[in-house]
Write a protein that holds these residues in place. Structure first.
Motif, short mmCIF file in Angstrom:
data_model
loop_
_atom_site.label_atom_id
_atom_site.label_comp_id
_atom_site.label_asym_id
_atom_site.label_seq_id
_atom_site.Cartn_x
_atom_site.Cartn_y
_atom_site.Cartn_z
N ASP A 563 0.83 -1.21 0.00
CA ASP A 563 0.00 0.00 0.00
C ASP A 563 0.86 1.26 0.00
O ASP A 563 0.54 2.25 -0.67
N LEU A 564 1.97 1.23 0.75
CA LEU A 564 2.86 2.38 0.75
C LEU A 564 3.48 2.59 -0.63
O LEU A 564 3.59 3.73 -1.11
N ALA A 565 3.88 1.49 -1.27
CA ALA A 565 4.44 1.61 -2.62
C ALA A 565 3.39 2.11 -3.61
O ALA A 565 3.71 2.87 -4.53
N THR A 566 2.15 1.70 -3.41
CA THR A 566 1.08 2.15 -4.30
C THR A 566 0.89 3.65 -4.24
O THR A 566 0.65 4.30 -5.26
N GLN A 567 0.99 4.23 -3.03
CA GLN A 567 0.84 5.68 -2.91
C GLN A 567 1.94 6.41 -3.69
O GLN A 567 1.67 7.41 -4.38
#
Length: 642
Positions: A563-567
């Motif tokens: 999720d952090l990489a997606t942001q």
């Protein structure tokens, strides 16, 4: 072919669509404008009369000379004879056969006198039929028996035809269990340990044990089911008293509330690849923003044939596409490693941040009999296309690699050519959708827990495949689960940011809170693990359970990292113009913001932001803000994951 040398890249193609007169930026308006126009000979058999003989079992045989293609021969034979003797025949010249292009009305069948082997008419009866030349746009094309399907048995011919399926409308059924009254346990000298079991169809849920160990236990707990229209299955509720090991007793009456929650969107797909975010209730649907036209000019160039199926080194391929509640299945191309479908479909679009999924499968249900009853159609590959990455009214023609993840790595199974066009019908609604929350408001006002989201999603998948497998031809379980990413390894959840509850704020000094520590919900295995020695003194089965629990925790941690990489990927996609509408909207906002900052002092702006952030909790809402909605709709590289 060595997989190390395989090309997994996306290739742009130039198919012959619109008669070869169309470039990628032009608009087409005909009903089959994104596919190559193919010509077919249609023969519609109606009935026969005055056939010779007292008993015969007639069938019709159609032949065409594929080399010269000059005449079409229609022969009526008797199946009751040893050699299927000829009853009569007809002949048509190809040049004399009329052409028909929809929306022309269907050709009226006519009576034709059958000829004997010497060409004489009048003694062999008559045959009523219609014959014409047409294209795949003809309305009888999906139900026609194609010449390449001659090897398919009659009972399995339905499995080769193209069909459109509509998913049933799914609802969340909320059962609020309040309390039970006047229970009569078998042993009145003990306090009953009571829970409620709810059964709907083949779905069974149970509540927790009531903390009130009395004859009037209370729960105030919600049990949620996924139900599909029409509501055929009854809801059965029982109050159960657990007497001991494998011993239970049913007793008492129950107070409860039952309602259908139409304000939620029933999650049947992974949130990362969802094709629909609308609420169940039609009154809450947003306006349409366009049409996803004819996504497909489908052609598979090559298939991997490492293993021959049923002793045949070939593939019987068909495609399934899903967007929103509409599923489409193409016809099956028999015995071909380079099948061409050239079929086109349309979908209504309500949200640009949605994904259309196209899967290719190998048909294993063409030979009939009971030997294929338990077989599954092998998956050949899958393609996902996010609509927000498409320019409006532009035709995208590409060849997509078909990849399957196997225990020995990723394997390329072939390539599929698609033609995709997104047509915008309302520019205002399209840009306004970027400011709206991704999910209906009920997901934020009364959010579901992670456990509820996962449980309800599996219920929705189960309900869908039970309905779709009853169609003809059926969409079987392996197809529905593959298209809905049931085996997707990451946990899907809706991210909610709850504001502090003003009325529920703590009014006492901090202390050791057992509810915060979740001491009441700790399982005995977790306590046993907590007090275990190091190295462990337990046997293999206990360690296996602990390892599985550790894998689950690690999966959740990987989800957080993803999720952090997606942001970060969403921010990068805005800088790289991946979404052709989001970046101009952001630049326009920056322009107006710079003009506003020129006239408004920075300290005054900071003061306003501070007062807004510290506003009283009763003036705060749980709906995500406009910047959150905009940022959440930016595309990320999760669309490219297998």
């Amino acid at each position: 072919m060595s997989q190390a040398n395989v090309d997994f890249s996306l290739k742009e193609t130039s198919p012959n669509i619109g008669g070869g007169r169309v470039s990628g930026s032009e608009k087409l308006t005909s009903s089959f404008d994104l596919v190559e126009q193919l010509h077919f000979l249609y023969v519609k058999m109606v009935r026969a009369r005055d056939l010779p003989g007292t008993s015969c079992n007639p069938f019709v045989e159609v032949k065409i000379d594929r080399i010269q293609a000059v005449t079409v021969e229609v022969t009526v034979r008797n199946k009751d004879t040893v050699n299927d003797d000829v009853i009569g025949r007809l002949g048509f010249d190809i040049t004399d056969i009329p052409s028909r292009v929809p929306p022309d009305s269907p050709l009226a069948p006519q009576w034709y006198s059958l000829e004997d082997k010497d060409g004489r008419k009048g003694e062999r009866g008559e045959l009523m039929l219609a014959i014409w030349m047409g294209t795949q746009a003809d309305e009888v094309f999906p139900d026609a028996w194609h010449s390449d399907e001659a090897t398919v048995s009659g009972e399995s011919i339905a499995n080769t035809r193209s069909k459109v399926y509509i998913s049933p409308r799914l609802w969340y059924l909320r059962v609020n269990i309040i309390q039970a009254q006047d229970l009569v346990p078998i042993n009145r000298n003990r306090n009953p340990e009571v829970y409620v079991k709810a059964m709907l169809g083949n779905m069974v849920l149970r509540s927790r044990f009531s903390p009130d160990k009395s004859i009037n236990p209370k729960w105030n707990e919600d049990l949620m089911f996924v139900v599909a229209e029409p509501f055929d299955d009854p809801l059965m509720l029982t109050v159960v008293d657990k007497l001991g090991n494998n011993k239970e007793d049913i007793l008492g009456r129950l107070h409860l509330r039952v309602c259908l929650d139409g304000g939620y969107h029933v999650l049947d797909e992974s949130i990362y690849y969802s094709s629909d975010f609308r609420a169940t209730s039609k009154s809450l649907w947003p306006p349409t923003i366009g049409v996803l036209v004819g996504v497909r000019n489908l052609e598979c160039n090559w298939f991997a044939a490492n293993e021959a199926k049923d002793g045949r080194g070939t593939t019987d391929a068909y495609c399934v596409a899903k967007y929103g509640p509409k599923w489409v299945r193409t016809r099956t191309i028999i015995d071909s490693f380079a099948p061409k479908w050239n079929e086109q479909y349309t979908w209504e679009v309500y949200d640009p941040y949605t994904v259309i999924t196209i899967g290719v499968f190998d048909n294993c249900h063409l030979q009939g009999g009971s030997n294929t009853g338990g077989s599954e159609d092998p998956r050949i590959g899958k393609v996902r296309i996010r609509l927000s990455t498409l320019n409006a009214d532009r035709i995208y023609t590409h060849s997509y690699p078909l990849k399957v993840l196997q225990p020995n790595g990723v394997k390329k199974m072939g390539e599929i050519q698609l033609a995709v066009r997104f047509t915008c019908s309302s520019t205002w609604n399209l840009f306004q959708s970027y400011t709206q929350p991704l999910f209906p408001q009920m997901h934020y006002l009364l959010p579901l827990s992670l456990y509820q989201v996962e449980s309800l999603r599996h219920q929705a998948t189960h309900t869908l495949w039970l309905r779709l497998c009853r169609a003809e031809p059926p969409l079987r379980r392996e197809i529905v689960e593959y298209m809905l990413d049931v085996c997707f390894n990451f946990f899907s959840s809706v991210s909610y940011m709850e504001h502090p509850k003003y009325r529920k704020r703590p009014r006492h000094p901090p202390h050791m809170d057992t509810k915060l520590f979740l001491i009441d919900s700790v399982h005995s295995d977790e306590l046993d693990e907590e007090f275990d020695t190091f190295p462990s003194s337990k046997n293999g089965e206990v360690l296996k359970k602990r390892y599985d629990r550790l894998r689950s925790i690690a999966g959740r941690l990987m989800t957080i990292i993803g999720d952090l990489a997606t942001q970060a990927e969403r921010f990068n996609s805005m800088l790289s113009w991946r979404d052709p509408r989001a970046t101009p909207m952001f630049l326009a906002f920056c322009l107006f913001a710079s003009i506003a900052f020129y006239f408004i002092p920075g300290c005054l702006f900071a003061l306003g932001v501070g007062f807004f952030a510290m506003r009283h909790p009763r003036f705060r809402i749980s709906i995500p803000s406009l910047p959150q909605n905009f940022f959440r709709r930016l595309p990320a590289r999760t669309d490219s994951m297998i």
